[in-house]
Every structure is written in structure tokens, then in C-alpha cells.
Motif scaffolding. Sequence first.
Motif, PDB file in Angstrom:
ATOM      1  N   GLY A  43       3.384  11.389 -13.760  1.00 16.37           N
ATOM      2  CA  GLY A  43       4.217  10.493 -14.648  1.00 16.37           C
ATOM      3  C   GLY A  43       4.300   9.015 -14.413  1.00 16.37           C
ATOM      4  O   GLY A  43       4.649   8.325 -15.239  1.00 16.37           O
ATOM      5  N   LEU A  44       3.891   8.674 -13.267  1.00 11.49           N
ATOM      6  CA  LEU A  44       4.307   7.120 -12.874  1.00 11.49           C
ATOM      7  C   LEU A  44       3.054   6.207 -12.815  1.00 11.49           C
ATOM      8  O   LEU A  44       2.550   5.789 -13.747  1.00 11.49           O
ATOM      9  CB  LEU A  44       5.075   7.024 -11.498  1.00 11.49           C
ATOM     10  CG  LEU A  44       6.559   7.295 -11.762  1.00 11.49           C
ATOM     11  CD1 LEU A  44       7.345   6.824 -10.407  1.00 11.49           C
ATOM     12  CD2 LEU A  44       7.012   6.153 -12.722  1.00 11.49           C
ATOM     13  N   GLY A  45       2.465   6.332 -11.646  1.00 10.17           N
ATOM     14  CA  GLY A  45       1.316   5.444 -11.374  1.00 10.17           C
ATOM     15  C   GLY A  45       1.907   4.046 -11.305  1.00 10.17           C
ATOM     16  O   GLY A  45       2.957   3.647 -11.435  1.00 10.17           O
ATOM     17  N   ARG A  65       3.683   1.766 -16.152  1.00 10.19           N
ATOM     18  CA  ARG A  65       4.699   0.935 -16.458  1.00 10.19           C
ATOM     19  C   ARG A  65       5.255  -0.178 -15.389  1.00 10.19           C
ATOM     20  O   ARG A  65       5.975  -0.780 -15.364  1.00 10.19           O
ATOM     21  CB  ARG A  65       6.022   1.823 -16.854  1.00 10.19           C
ATOM     22  CG  ARG A  65       5.935   2.667 -18.156  1.00 10.19           C
ATOM     23  CD  ARG A  65       4.915   2.241 -19.287  1.00 10.19           C
ATOM     24  NE  ARG A  65       5.430   1.245 -19.922  1.00 10.19           N
ATOM     25  CZ  ARG A  65       4.643   0.070 -20.857  1.00 10.19           C
ATOM     26  NH1 ARG A  65       3.519   0.445 -20.867  1.00 10.19           N
ATOM     27  NH2 ARG A  65       5.071  -0.553 -21.193  1.00 10.19           N
ATOM     28  N   VAL A  66       4.599   0.357 -14.189  1.00 12.85           N
ATOM     29  CA  VAL A  66       5.155  -0.452 -12.896  1.00 12.85           C
ATOM     30  C   VAL A  66       3.921  -1.342 -12.234  1.00 12.85           C
ATOM     31  O   VAL A  66       2.778  -0.974 -12.273  1.00 12.85           O
ATOM     32  CB  VAL A  66       5.151   0.699 -11.801  1.00 12.85           C
ATOM     33  CG1 VAL A  66       5.981   0.036 -10.453  1.00 12.85           C
ATOM     34  CG2 VAL A  66       6.293   1.774 -12.256  1.00 12.85           C
ATOM     35  N   GLU A  77       0.968  -1.244  -0.108  1.00 15.19           N
ATOM     36  CA  GLU A  77      -0.071   0.120  -0.274  1.00 15.19           C
ATOM     37  C   GLU A  77       1.018   1.123  -0.032  1.00 15.19           C
ATOM     38  O   GLU A  77       0.596   2.227  -0.608  1.00 15.19           O
ATOM     39  CB  GLU A  77      -0.923  -0.007   1.250  1.00 15.19           C
ATOM     40  CG  GLU A  77      -1.885  -1.055   1.247  1.00 15.19           C
ATOM     41  CD  GLU A  77      -1.600  -2.593   1.386  1.00 15.19           C
ATOM     42  OE1 GLU A  77      -0.540  -2.542   1.863  1.00 15.19           O
ATOM     43  OE2 GLU A  77      -2.316  -3.326   0.966  1.00 15.19           O
ATOM     44  N   ALA A  78       1.938   1.279   0.912  1.00 11.68           N
ATOM     45  CA  ALA A  78       2.924   2.450   0.754  1.00 11.68           C
ATOM     46  C   ALA A  78       3.484   2.679  -0.587  1.00 11.68           C
ATOM     47  O   ALA A  78       3.486   3.804  -1.122  1.00 11.68           O
ATOM     48  CB  ALA A  78       3.938   2.285   1.738  1.00 11.68           C
ATOM     49  N   ALA A  79       3.908   1.563  -1.127  1.00 11.16           N
ATOM     50  CA  ALA A  79       4.634   1.656  -2.390  1.00 11.16           C
ATOM     51  C   ALA A  79       3.444   2.069  -3.508  1.00 11.16           C
ATOM     52  O   ALA A  79       3.634   2.890  -4.371  1.00 11.16           O
ATOM     53  CB  ALA A  79       5.073   0.342  -3.143  1.00 11.16           C
ATOM     54  N   ARG A  80       2.185   1.574  -3.527  1.00 16.09           N
ATOM     55  CA  ARG A  80       1.346   2.110  -4.389  1.00 16.09           C
ATOM     56  C   ARG A  80       0.924   3.618  -4.134  1.00 16.09           C
ATOM     57  O   ARG A  80       0.712   4.360  -5.225  1.00 16.09           O
ATOM     58  CB  ARG A  80       0.078   1.076  -4.126  1.00 16.09           C
ATOM     59  CG  ARG A  80      -1.246   1.589  -5.024  1.00 16.09           C
ATOM     60  CD  ARG A  80      -2.435   0.841  -4.901  1.00 16.09           C
ATOM     61  NE  ARG A  80      -2.983   1.262  -3.519  1.00 16.09           N
ATOM     62  CZ  ARG A  80      -3.507   0.601  -2.517  1.00 16.09           C
ATOM     63  NH1 ARG A  80      -3.600  -0.713  -2.707  1.00 16.09           N
ATOM     64  NH2 ARG A  80      -4.001   1.213  -1.476  1.00 16.09           N
ATOM     65  N   GLU A  81       0.719   3.803  -2.909  1.00 12.88           N
ATOM     66  CA  GLU A  81       0.242   5.092  -2.852  1.00 12.88           C
ATOM     67  C   GLU A  81       1.605   6.229  -3.215  1.00 12.88           C
ATOM     68  O   GLU A  81       0.974   7.181  -3.770  1.00 12.88           O
ATOM     69  CB  GLU A  81       0.285   5.484  -1.173  1.00 12.88           C
ATOM     70  CG  GLU A  81      -1.094   4.932  -0.740  1.00 12.88           C
ATOM     71  CD  GLU A  81      -1.545   4.859   0.689  1.00 12.88           C
ATOM     72  OE1 GLU A  81      -0.577   5.629   1.323  1.00 12.88           O
ATOM     73  OE2 GLU A  81      -2.227   4.311   1.229  1.00 12.88           O
TER      74      GLU A  81
END
Length: 177
Positions: A39-41, A75-76, A28-32
Motif C-alpha cells: 500500500g505504499l510504494g 504518495r511518497v 536505495e534503502a528507503a526506496r527498497e
Amino acid sequence: MCKQILSEDGNSRTKIIVFTDGRIGAGEAAREFLMEEEGLGCTWLDADDSVQVKNKKLAWYQYADVTEEDKVRPRVLVLHFAHAAGLNLQAECNNMILYTPLYVGIGSTSGDAVSDASTELQAIGRVFRPGQPKSTVNVYRLEILPPDSDGDEALDSHLIRRNTDKETIQMAVNADD
């Protein structure tokens, strides 16, 4: 790290897998963070996703982009270590970030280093397999260091050293050499 990886790829078509320890909220921390970065998401497997939806999301990272819709997706892909078994992502993904070192311990115990190392290696195996089309796989490991530590070590440092110990890895893969 993701921006750096994408900027090094000339056409920014690189796909990145981020593995996290889902039991401690790292996913959740990485996603947030990724969703807030311009430009990431990212893509993630939500607990409420049906099997069909999860498979569709995973397919975005298993196959090359063909349509314009494919090309504008993030892309992630953020996955928990629990998702490491059985995925084949090596055809399109050759960059992986280990966001958190794996630690299956309780309280002051050191946990099972062999199991943790084995799970981390299994995660790496999602993008690194014999016969894959890309000859180089990049595995990045993030490490939290205490500010102004004066030689003190953070838990991450201990876990990374423990999970990458040569003897532990040999036991994790049941290898004699």
C-alpha cells in the motif's frame, strides 16, 4: 512513519517527501523498504532518468492530483539531499521525513556542521515557504538508537544534535538573531 502520516489524512491524498543521504545508500534503502510495504510504494529519481522524466516525476509532487492516473500514484517521493536546491514542492507537500542526518565527514572527523545544517534546512525549505497554501508543515526526523544502549549513543544522535544546534543553525543561515 509514512503509513501513520497517510492514515492521519482523512482522504490519503497527502504527499510526503523523504530526504536521504544518497552518498551512503540511504536513498536505495528507503526506496527498497517503501516498495516492499503493501500500500505504499514511492517515486524516486533514477540516475538513468532523462531530465524530462525527472521533471515529470517532480511535477507529480508539485501539483494537485487531477486525473485518475494521478490519484493512484505513490504518495511518497524519495530524494537525496543533493536534490534539495531549487525545488518548489510546498503547494502540495506539507510532510517531510529526514530519513538520515546529513554528515559530510571523513573518517573520525566531525565534518562541516554548518554545511550539513544548511543543506538540511535547504531541504526543509522545499516544503516550507512563505505564502504557501498549507499553514502547517510537519518535519519528521528518524533516529537510529542502539538496542539496550545503557546510555550509549548512536552516531545518529550525535549528528542530529550537531545539525540542530542553535548556534550552528544561526551560522548556516547567516542570521544574527
